[in-house]
Write a protein that holds these residues in place. Structure first.
Motif, mmCIF file in Angstrom:
data_model
loop_
_atom_site.group_PDB
_atom_site.id
_atom_site.type_symbol
_atom_site.label_atom_id
_atom_site.label_comp_id
_atom_site.label_asym_id
_atom_site.label_seq_id
_atom_site.Cartn_x
_atom_site.Cartn_y
_atom_site.Cartn_z
ATOM 1 N N PHE A 61 0.827 -1.213 0.000
ATOM 2 C CA PHE A 61 0.000 0.000 0.000
ATOM 3 C C PHE A 61 0.860 1.261 0.000
ATOM 4 O O PHE A 61 0.472 2.290 -0.563
ATOM 5 C CB PHE A 61 -0.912 -0.018 1.236
ATOM 6 N N LEU B 215 -5.620 -4.519 6.549
ATOM 7 C CA LEU B 215 -4.396 -3.726 6.699
ATOM 8 C C LEU B 215 -4.542 -2.795 7.918
ATOM 9 O O LEU B 215 -4.071 -3.091 9.009
ATOM 10 C CB LEU B 215 -4.115 -2.905 5.426
ATOM 11 N N GLY B 216 -5.243 -1.698 7.738
ATOM 12 C CA GLY B 216 -5.202 -0.637 8.749
ATOM 13 C C GLY B 216 -5.798 -1.024 10.090
ATOM 14 O O GLY B 216 -5.201 -0.757 11.135
ATOM 15 N N ALA B 217 -6.966 -1.647 10.050
ATOM 16 C CA ALA B 217 -7.615 -1.956 11.321
ATOM 17 C C ALA B 217 -6.882 -3.073 12.062
ATOM 18 O O ALA B 217 -6.913 -3.143 13.286
ATOM 19 C CB ALA B 217 -9.077 -2.322 11.090
ATOM 20 N N VAL C 282 -9.046 -3.024 3.456
ATOM 21 C CA VAL C 282 -8.821 -1.855 4.324
ATOM 22 C C VAL C 282 -8.724 -2.314 5.777
ATOM 23 O O VAL C 282 -7.817 -1.916 6.525
ATOM 24 C CB VAL C 282 -9.946 -0.809 4.169
HETATM 25 C C1 261 Z 1 -8.929 0.806 9.011
HETATM 26 C C2 261 Z 1 -8.136 1.848 8.357
HETATM 27 O O1 261 Z 1 -7.373 1.246 7.364
HETATM 28 C C3 261 Z 1 -6.677 2.024 6.492
HETATM 29 C C4 261 Z 1 -6.620 3.389 6.598
HETATM 30 C C5 261 Z 1 -5.900 4.112 5.659
HETATM 31 C C6 261 Z 1 -5.246 3.450 4.634
HETATM 32 C C7 261 Z 1 -5.321 2.062 4.549
HETATM 33 C C8 261 Z 1 -6.034 1.378 5.478
HETATM 34 O O2 261 Z 1 -6.129 0.012 5.436
#
Ligand code: 261
Length: 401
Positions: free
Chosen positions: A165, A240-242, A237
């Motif tokens: 990413f 990755l991020g959470a 999403v």
């Molecule tokens: C849950 C938030 O995840 C993200 C936020 C911003 C960029 C990539 C993400 O997976």
């Protein structure tokens, strides 16, 4: 037109990933909304400009170029209008305080205890791999319905997705400098599909109380489910991020506290101070440091810079949170700061959906850790190294007690 050579041309991905703070200190003072060639994008670096662009009506969301290459479309962080509304209506309900309060303690505390039991009698641990990341991924994994996926596999997935990413470097033609960097993201996605597709098959027939099952069914007419291709980018999403950022937040808060032993002592003596420590940890080393973006929807002038319609701007919230117009001595970790809001969870209609959930995961993880091991100390025989420009946190955290 005259081509001017500027220090901005010399910024490299490697230096941003090792330590973006010096470059961004210069950006904030000399060019707070600047085109950064290696990123192939405008970057906003101050609190005021990040907040303005995240909230004004003539910008909307766009996923970063490497982010889009990794997640595909429609990811909740990169869409607008009706699709964004639908995806938020899909993810938001389970993350509301009155919902999270019902289960957060029963979910996270036993997970934290379970990992603590594996090392609390050892007298030493590397907390990133042994505690922060496992607690972060297991809590969310169980919530999503991924109980059958091991914590190590979830950790491997977020690490691969994260590097892909943020593989943002481009050449002068706007082409990715390191296209092979997307391969591990593609591998992770293939593995995710192989494991999650059968789970989705099952949830379509037999809904349960897992979050992904709700994403498939909620708000849909009887007998219909959201198409899996439509929800996968938002699953990524989360994966990755959470998965990654609560762990980053726990580890960064600990490093901040280790650097200020008097504050650590107060927090250990009075766990009610943990939410303040977490909030300062989020400001001090923001986990989502520079991973989201907006695009202008018409010609705009921001901070004296004219941008045509359709200009992407990366929001470097990790830099905004070190803006010395807002925070005195921003590099210092200080739980006694004046209560100014920070931008670690973003702003505007794309602000983080998981703010309440993530803050509680971090709080409970730190409560359990400091209660079990009140004499926790950083092992000063090894250094703490932070890594990341898009997402940032300590790579390891060796501790003794
Ligand atoms: C849950 C938030 O995840 C993200 C936020 C911003 C960029 C990539 C993400 O997976």
């Amino acid at each position: 037109m005259t081509a001017t050579v500027s220090w901005l041309d010399d910024i490299t991905m490697t230096e941003l990933e090792r330590n973006p703070y010096p470059v961004y200190e210069r950006l904030r003072s000399e060019a707070p909304l600047a085109y950064v060639p290696v990123l192939g994008s405008y970057v906003a670096s101050t609190a005021e400009i990040c907040r303005e662009i995240a909230t004004r009506g003539d910008f909307e969301a766009i996923i970063t170029k490497a982010g889009g290459r990794t997640f595909g479309h429609p990811a909740v962080i990169g869409v607008n209008g009706e699709i964004h509304e639908d995806l938020r209506s899909m993810v938001d309900p389970a993350l509301q305080p009155q919902e999270v309060d019902r289960w957060i303690d029963d979910l996270v505390r036993p997970i934290a205890r379970r990992y603590l039991e594996t090392f609390e009698d050892e007298g030493s641990a590397e907390l990133v791999a042994q505690y922060c990341e496992p607690v972060s991924v297991r809590a969310l994994g169980d919530l999503l319905g991924l109980q059958s996926v091991s914590s190590d596999k979830l950790r491997e997935w977020f690490h691969k997705l994260s590097r892909s990413f943020t593989n943002a470097g481009v050449d002068e033609n706007g082409e990715f400098t390191n296209p092979e960097g997307f391969r591990e993201g593609d591998e992770a996605k293939a593995e995710i599909r192989a494991i999650v597709d059968p789970l989705i098959d099952n949830w379509i027939e037999k809904p349960d109380d897992s979050a992904i099952s709700h994403w498939l069914h909620d708000g849909m007419p009887d007998g219909q489910t959201r198409d899996r291709e439509y929800i996968y980018p938002t699953v990524y999403v989360y994966l990755l991020g959470a998965m990654q950022e609560p762990g980053h937040g726990i580890a960064s808060t600990l490093v901040g506290l280790f650097g200020e032993p008097e504050q650590m002592e107060r927090v250990v003596d009075d766990p009610a101070l943990i939410p303040r420590a977490v909030s300062e940890g989020m400001r001090w080393t923001s986990p989502i440091w520079s991973a989201t973006a907006r695009i202008s929807t018409r010609p705009v002038t921001v901070a004296g810079v004219d941008l045509p319609a359709g200009t992407p701007v990366i929001l470097s919230y990790g830099s905004a949170n070190h803006d010395d117009d807002r925070y005195a001595a921003p590099t210092r970790f200080d739980i006694d700061r004046p209560p100014l809001p920070h931008l670690a969870f973003g702003a505007g209609n794309h602000a983080c959906a998981g703010i309440y959930y993530a803050n509680h995961v971090m709080r409970i993880a730190l409560e359990e850790l400091l209660e079990a091991i009140p004499n926790l100390e950083r092992d000063t025989s090894s250094d703490v190294e932070f890594w990341g420009w898009g997402f940032r946190g300590p790579t390891t955290l060796h501790t003794v007690w």
